[in-house]
Design a protein around this motif. Sequence first.
Motif, short mmCIF file in Angstrom:
data_model
loop_
_atom_site.label_atom_id
_atom_site.label_comp_id
_atom_site.label_asym_id
_atom_site.label_seq_id
_atom_site.Cartn_x
_atom_site.Cartn_y
_atom_site.Cartn_z
N PRO A 1 0.83 -1.22 0.00
CA PRO A 1 0.00 0.00 0.00
C PRO A 1 0.86 1.27 0.00
CG PRO A 1 -0.93 -1.63 1.49
CD PRO A 1 0.41 -2.17 1.04
N GLU A 2 1.98 1.24 0.72
CA GLU A 2 2.89 2.40 0.74
C GLU A 2 3.48 2.65 -0.66
OE1 GLU A 2 6.64 3.96 3.41
OE2 GLU A 2 6.55 1.83 2.93
N GLY A 3 3.88 1.59 -1.35
CA GLY A 3 4.42 1.72 -2.70
C GLY A 3 3.40 2.30 -3.66
N LYS A 4 2.16 1.83 -3.54
CA LYS A 4 1.09 2.36 -4.39
C LYS A 4 0.90 3.85 -4.14
CE LYS A 4 -1.44 -1.94 -4.93
NZ LYS A 4 -2.66 -2.69 -4.67
N GLN A 5 0.94 4.26 -2.87
CA GLN A 5 0.76 5.67 -2.55
C GLN A 5 1.92 6.51 -3.09
OE1 GLN A 5 -2.13 7.00 -1.13
NE2 GLN A 5 -1.15 8.78 -2.02
N TYR A 6 3.16 6.01 -3.00
CA TYR A 6 4.31 6.73 -3.58
C TYR A 6 4.08 6.97 -5.07
CZ TYR A 6 7.57 6.16 0.38
OH TYR A 6 8.21 6.22 1.59
N ALA A 7 3.60 5.95 -5.78
CA ALA A 7 3.38 6.08 -7.21
C ALA A 7 2.25 7.07 -7.52
CB ALA A 7 3.10 4.71 -7.83
N VAL A 8 1.17 7.03 -6.75
CA VAL A 8 0.08 8.00 -6.93
C VAL A 8 0.61 9.41 -6.69
CG1 VAL A 8 -2.12 8.83 -5.96
CG2 VAL A 8 -1.80 6.38 -6.40
N CYS B 1 -0.89 3.30 -10.91
CA CYS B 1 -0.98 4.25 -9.79
C CYS B 1 -0.49 5.64 -10.20
CB CYS B 1 -0.19 3.74 -8.59
SG CYS B 1 -0.98 2.33 -7.76
N ILE B 2 0.56 5.71 -11.03
CA ILE B 2 1.00 7.01 -11.55
C ILE B 2 -0.14 7.65 -12.33
CG2 ILE B 2 2.56 8.16 -13.17
CD1 ILE B 2 4.70 6.03 -12.34
N ALA B 3 -0.77 6.86 -13.19
CA ALA B 3 -1.89 7.37 -13.99
C ALA B 3 -3.03 7.83 -13.09
CB ALA B 3 -2.38 6.29 -14.95
N GLN B 4 -3.29 7.10 -12.04
CA GLN B 4 -4.36 7.45 -11.10
C GLN B 4 -4.09 8.82 -10.48
OE1 GLN B 4 -4.95 4.49 -8.02
NE2 GLN B 4 -5.88 5.98 -6.67
N GLY B 5 -2.82 9.10 -10.15
CA GLY B 5 -2.49 10.37 -9.53
C GLY B 5 -2.36 11.53 -10.50
N TYR B 6 -2.12 11.23 -11.76
CA TYR B 6 -1.89 12.28 -12.75
C TYR B 6 -3.15 13.11 -12.98
CZ TYR B 6 -0.07 14.56 -16.94
OH TYR B 6 0.37 15.48 -17.85
N LYS B 7 -3.01 14.42 -12.96
CA LYS B 7 -4.17 15.31 -13.08
C LYS B 7 -4.44 15.71 -14.53
CE LYS B 7 -3.60 17.06 -8.45
NZ LYS B 7 -2.40 17.40 -7.76
N GLY B 8 -3.58 15.30 -15.44
CA GLY B 8 -3.76 15.61 -16.85
C GLY B 8 -4.29 14.40 -17.60
N GLU B 9 -4.07 14.41 -18.91
CA GLU B 9 -4.57 13.35 -19.78
C GLU B 9 -3.58 12.19 -19.86
OE1 GLU B 9 -6.07 12.74 -24.40
OE2 GLU B 9 -5.20 14.66 -23.79
#
Length: 180
Positions: free
Chosen positions: A12-19, A47-55
């Motif tokens: 879960p910590e790794g997922k949060q880092y990626a977000v 997870c990066i995509a989940q956190g990304y605010k753009g397209e």
Amino acid sequence: DAKDSFYQLLTPEGKQYAVDFGKKLHTNRPIRLYHSIVERCKETADCIAQGYKGEVLLIEPMIDIAGFYAFQPTDILSEVNRIGVFDFISHWFKGTYPIEDIQPAIQARNKMIQAIVEKSDPSYLNIFVTHDWNIILMLSLVYDIIGQKYLWPDFMDGVALLKNQNDLICVCDTDKSIKI
């Protein structure tokens, strides 16, 4: 056990880092995410995509940023368990291991760079989610890998490849870069 690395997933910590990483990216261009075929790299890209605010244009697997260079992965990972990862990587760069077991490090690095360059498009922010060994291949452009004079990459560490006119520049740290 290094052999477990194929099956490890993100915590879960790794997922949060990626977000969080995704949240910090500039949104001036759409992103394209390429990931190793190993599941935790796909999780990281998602997870990066989940956190990304753009397209986000795509999230796609890419074999050339996985462990494509290990032809006998069980033997190679047994050797890592036996001597440790820093010594193994040093020996790999020295050419100690048979090419039937693992592709020579410089050849693997060049293949990976070529594949990344072919996928990259300056219209987008291209992110390649890979493994520590692949990052070490890139770090070898500026650090003494055989002499083990480098820090092991942490989760979410990486390098940047920048195109400047006709030059390709590898940036490993704020003060370490090289034209390739």
